[in-house]
Each structure stands twice: as C-alpha cells, then as structure tokens.
Design a protein around this motif. Structure first.
Motif, PDB file in Angstrom:
ATOM      1  N   GLU A 111      49.212  46.982  35.516  1.00  0.00           N
ATOM      2  CA  GLU A 111      48.990  45.793  36.332  1.00  0.00           C
ATOM      3  C   GLU A 111      48.671  44.590  35.445  1.00  0.00           C
ATOM      4  O   GLU A 111      48.046  44.726  34.404  1.00  0.00           O
ATOM      5  CB  GLU A 111      47.829  46.021  37.311  1.00  0.00           C
ATOM      6  N   CYS A 112      49.080  43.414  35.916  1.00  0.00           N
ATOM      7  CA  CYS A 112      48.805  42.154  35.229  1.00  0.00           C
ATOM      8  C   CYS A 112      48.157  41.180  36.201  1.00  0.00           C
ATOM      9  O   CYS A 112      48.374  41.250  37.411  1.00  0.00           O
ATOM     10  CB  CYS A 112      50.093  41.551  34.680  1.00  0.00           C
ATOM     11  N   CYS A 113      47.371  40.258  35.671  1.00  0.00           N
ATOM     12  CA  CYS A 113      46.704  39.235  36.478  1.00  0.00           C
ATOM     13  C   CYS A 113      47.742  38.393  37.206  1.00  0.00           C
ATOM     14  O   CYS A 113      48.711  37.931  36.597  1.00  0.00           O
ATOM     15  CB  CYS A 113      45.845  38.347  35.584  1.00  0.00           C
ATOM     16  N   LYS A 114      47.525  38.193  38.505  1.00  0.00           N
ATOM     17  CA  LYS A 114      48.486  37.431  39.296  1.00  0.00           C
ATOM     18  C   LYS A 114      48.429  35.932  38.996  1.00  0.00           C
ATOM     19  O   LYS A 114      49.329  35.201  39.366  1.00  0.00           O
ATOM     20  CB  LYS A 114      48.303  37.689  40.787  1.00  0.00           C
ATOM     21  N   LYS A 115      47.395  35.484  38.275  1.00  0.00           N
ATOM     22  CA  LYS A 115      47.296  34.059  37.931  1.00  0.00           C
ATOM     23  C   LYS A 115      47.762  33.783  36.508  1.00  0.00           C
ATOM     24  O   LYS A 115      48.610  32.929  36.288  1.00  0.00           O
ATOM     25  CB  LYS A 115      45.867  33.569  38.126  1.00  0.00           C
ATOM     26  N   CYS A 116      47.211  34.530  35.528  1.00  0.00           N
ATOM     27  CA  CYS A 116      47.516  34.215  34.123  1.00  0.00           C
ATOM     28  C   CYS A 116      48.471  35.210  33.464  1.00  0.00           C
ATOM     29  O   CYS A 116      48.979  34.955  32.383  1.00  0.00           O
ATOM     30  CB  CYS A 116      46.228  34.110  33.306  1.00  0.00           C
ATOM     31  N   GLY A 117      48.701  36.365  34.094  1.00  0.00           N
ATOM     32  CA  GLY A 117      49.651  37.341  33.568  1.00  0.00           C
ATOM     33  C   GLY A 117      49.097  38.314  32.536  1.00  0.00           C
ATOM     34  O   GLY A 117      49.823  39.150  32.019  1.00  0.00           O
ATOM     35  N   ARG A 118      47.792  38.236  32.229  1.00  0.00           N
ATOM     36  CA  ARG A 118      47.179  39.125  31.243  1.00  0.00           C
ATOM     37  C   ARG A 118      47.123  40.556  31.770  1.00  0.00           C
ATOM     38  O   ARG A 118      46.908  40.789  32.943  1.00  0.00           O
ATOM     39  CB  ARG A 118      45.772  38.630  30.911  1.00  0.00           C
ATOM     40  N   LYS A 119      47.308  41.534  30.871  1.00  0.00           N
ATOM     41  CA  LYS A 119      47.215  42.946  31.236  1.00  0.00           C
ATOM     42  C   LYS A 119      45.787  43.263  31.670  1.00  0.00           C
ATOM     43  O   LYS A 119      44.834  42.816  31.042  1.00  0.00           O
ATOM     44  CB  LYS A 119      47.628  43.807  30.047  1.00  0.00           C
ATOM     45  N   LEU A 120      45.646  44.043  32.743  1.00  0.00           N
ATOM     46  CA  LEU A 120      44.339  44.323  33.334  1.00  0.00           C
ATOM     47  C   LEU A 120      43.809  45.701  32.967  1.00  0.00           C
ATOM     48  O   LEU A 120      44.571  46.658  32.856  1.00  0.00           O
ATOM     49  CB  LEU A 120      44.424  44.237  34.861  1.00  0.00           C
ATOM     50  N   SER A 121      42.487  45.780  32.864  1.00  0.00           N
ATOM     51  CA  SER A 121      41.819  47.070  32.697  1.00  0.00           C
ATOM     52  C   SER A 121      41.540  47.650  34.083  1.00  0.00           C
ATOM     53  O   SER A 121      41.597  46.942  35.102  1.00  0.00           O
ATOM     54  CB  SER A 121      40.497  46.882  31.940  1.00  0.00           C
ATOM     55  N   ARG A 122      41.209  48.930  34.109  1.00  0.00           N
ATOM     56  CA  ARG A 122      40.857  49.564  35.384  1.00  0.00           C
ATOM     57  C   ARG A 122      39.616  48.903  35.991  1.00  0.00           C
ATOM     58  O   ARG A 122      39.524  48.745  37.210  1.00  0.00           O
ATOM     59  CB  ARG A 122      40.620  51.058  35.183  1.00  0.00           C
ATOM     60  N   ASP A 123      38.664  48.503  35.148  1.00  0.00           N
ATOM     61  CA  ASP A 123      37.457  47.833  35.645  1.00  0.00           C
ATOM     62  C   ASP A 123      37.781  46.483  36.285  1.00  0.00           C
ATOM     63  O   ASP A 123      37.168  46.103  37.289  1.00  0.00           O
ATOM     64  CB  ASP A 123      36.430  47.646  34.528  1.00  0.00           C
ATOM     65  N   GLU A 124      38.728  45.746  35.717  1.00  0.00           N
ATOM     66  CA  GLU A 124      39.115  44.464  36.307  1.00  0.00           C
ATOM     67  C   GLU A 124      39.777  44.664  37.666  1.00  0.00           C
ATOM     68  O   GLU A 124      39.524  43.897  38.602  1.00  0.00           O
ATOM     69  CB  GLU A 124      40.057  43.699  35.372  1.00  0.00           C
ATOM     70  N   ILE A 125      40.589  45.696  37.780  1.00  0.00           N
ATOM     71  CA  ILE A 125      41.218  46.014  39.070  1.00  0.00           C
ATOM     72  C   ILE A 125      40.136  46.419  40.073  1.00  0.00           C
ATOM     73  O   ILE A 125      40.133  45.959  41.223  1.00  0.00           O
ATOM     74  CB  ILE A 125      42.280  47.112  38.899  1.00  0.00           C
ATOM     75  N   GLY A 126      39.190  47.243  39.629  1.00  0.00           N
ATOM     76  CA  GLY A 126      38.083  47.649  40.495  1.00  0.00           C
ATOM     77  C   GLY A 126      37.242  46.464  40.947  1.00  0.00           C
ATOM     78  O   GLY A 126      36.847  46.372  42.111  1.00  0.00           O
ATOM     79  N   LEU A 127      36.977  45.539  40.033  1.00  0.00           N
ATOM     80  CA  LEU A 127      36.193  44.350  40.370  1.00  0.00           C
ATOM     81  C   LEU A 127      36.909  43.524  41.427  1.00  0.00           C
ATOM     82  O   LEU A 127      36.301  43.085  42.400  1.00  0.00           O
ATOM     83  CB  LEU A 127      35.943  43.511  39.112  1.00  0.00           C
ATOM     84  N   HIS A 128      38.208  43.335  41.238  1.00  0.00           N
ATOM     85  CA  HIS A 128      38.979  42.561  42.225  1.00  0.00           C
ATOM     86  C   HIS A 128      38.892  43.231  43.595  1.00  0.00           C
ATOM     87  O   HIS A 128      38.648  42.571  44.602  1.00  0.00           O
ATOM     88  CB  HIS A 128      40.441  42.430  41.788  1.00  0.00           C
ATOM     89  N   LYS A 129      39.095  44.547  43.620  1.00  0.00           N
ATOM     90  CA  LYS A 129      39.034  45.259  44.902  1.00  0.00           C
ATOM     91  C   LYS A 129      37.645  45.157  45.531  1.00  0.00           C
ATOM     92  O   LYS A 129      37.517  45.007  46.744  1.00  0.00           O
ATOM     93  CB  LYS A 129      39.416  46.725  44.710  1.00  0.00           C
ATOM     94  N   LYS A 130      36.609  45.233  44.721  1.00  0.00           N
ATOM     95  CA  LYS A 130      35.230  45.162  45.218  1.00  0.00           C
ATOM     96  C   LYS A 130      34.905  43.772  45.766  1.00  0.00           C
ATOM     97  O   LYS A 130      34.267  43.646  46.810  1.00  0.00           O
ATOM     98  CB  LYS A 130      34.269  45.523  44.079  1.00  0.00           C
ATOM     99  N   LEU A 131      35.360  42.721  45.086  1.00  0.00           N
ATOM    100  CA  LEU A 131      34.984  41.359  45.458  1.00  0.00           C
ATOM    101  C   LEU A 131      35.937  40.690  46.444  1.00  0.00           C
ATOM    102  O   LEU A 131      35.519  39.845  47.229  1.00  0.00           O
ATOM    103  CB  LEU A 131      34.873  40.479  44.206  1.00  0.00           C
TER     104      LEU A 131
END
Length: 66
Positions: free
Chosen positions: A4-24
């Motif tokens: 997965e990549c960030c939908k705004k800047c395109g950076r590759k995401l970690s599992r924690d970043e995906i989890g944070l997005h889902k949580k928030l």
C-alpha cells in the motif's frame, strides 16, 4: 499482501500506518494516509501520532504490529 502507498503523497506504508489510518479515519478504509499526511490532516505532530500508535498497541489493538 498488496503493498500500500499513501493516497496523498505516494510513500510506501508500514502496517502501523495502515492501522493508524483505520483507527482514526475508517476501519473499512481501502486507501490510506501515511503518518506525515495524517498528522497534517489532523493538525498535529507525527510524534503525537507515534505516541498514539504505542498506546493503541499497549491496549492490545489488533490493527497494529506487535
């Protein structure tokens, strides 16, 4: 698992970043923000969001890596 990549800047995401997005934002989300873009969206520091990830992990939230 698809990388997965960030939908705004395109950076590759970690599992924690995906989890944070889902949580928030939305647990059923299929596209995600990186921690920097999430911080910008909420008007907070990335350090604060990193602390929140630690807190969520300590609470046992399964959205994050152990």
């Amino acid at each position: 698992m698809k990388e997965e990549c960030c939908k705004k800047c395109g950076r590759k995401l970690s599992r924690d970043e995906i989890g944070l997005h889902k949580k928030l934002f939305n647990r059923a989300a299929e596209s995600f923000y990186c921690i920097s873009c999430s911080a910008e969206y909420f008007g907070v520091t990335t350090a604060l969001l990193e602390e929140k990830i630690i807190q969520f992990k300590e609470m046992g939230c399964t959205l994050f890596e152990k």
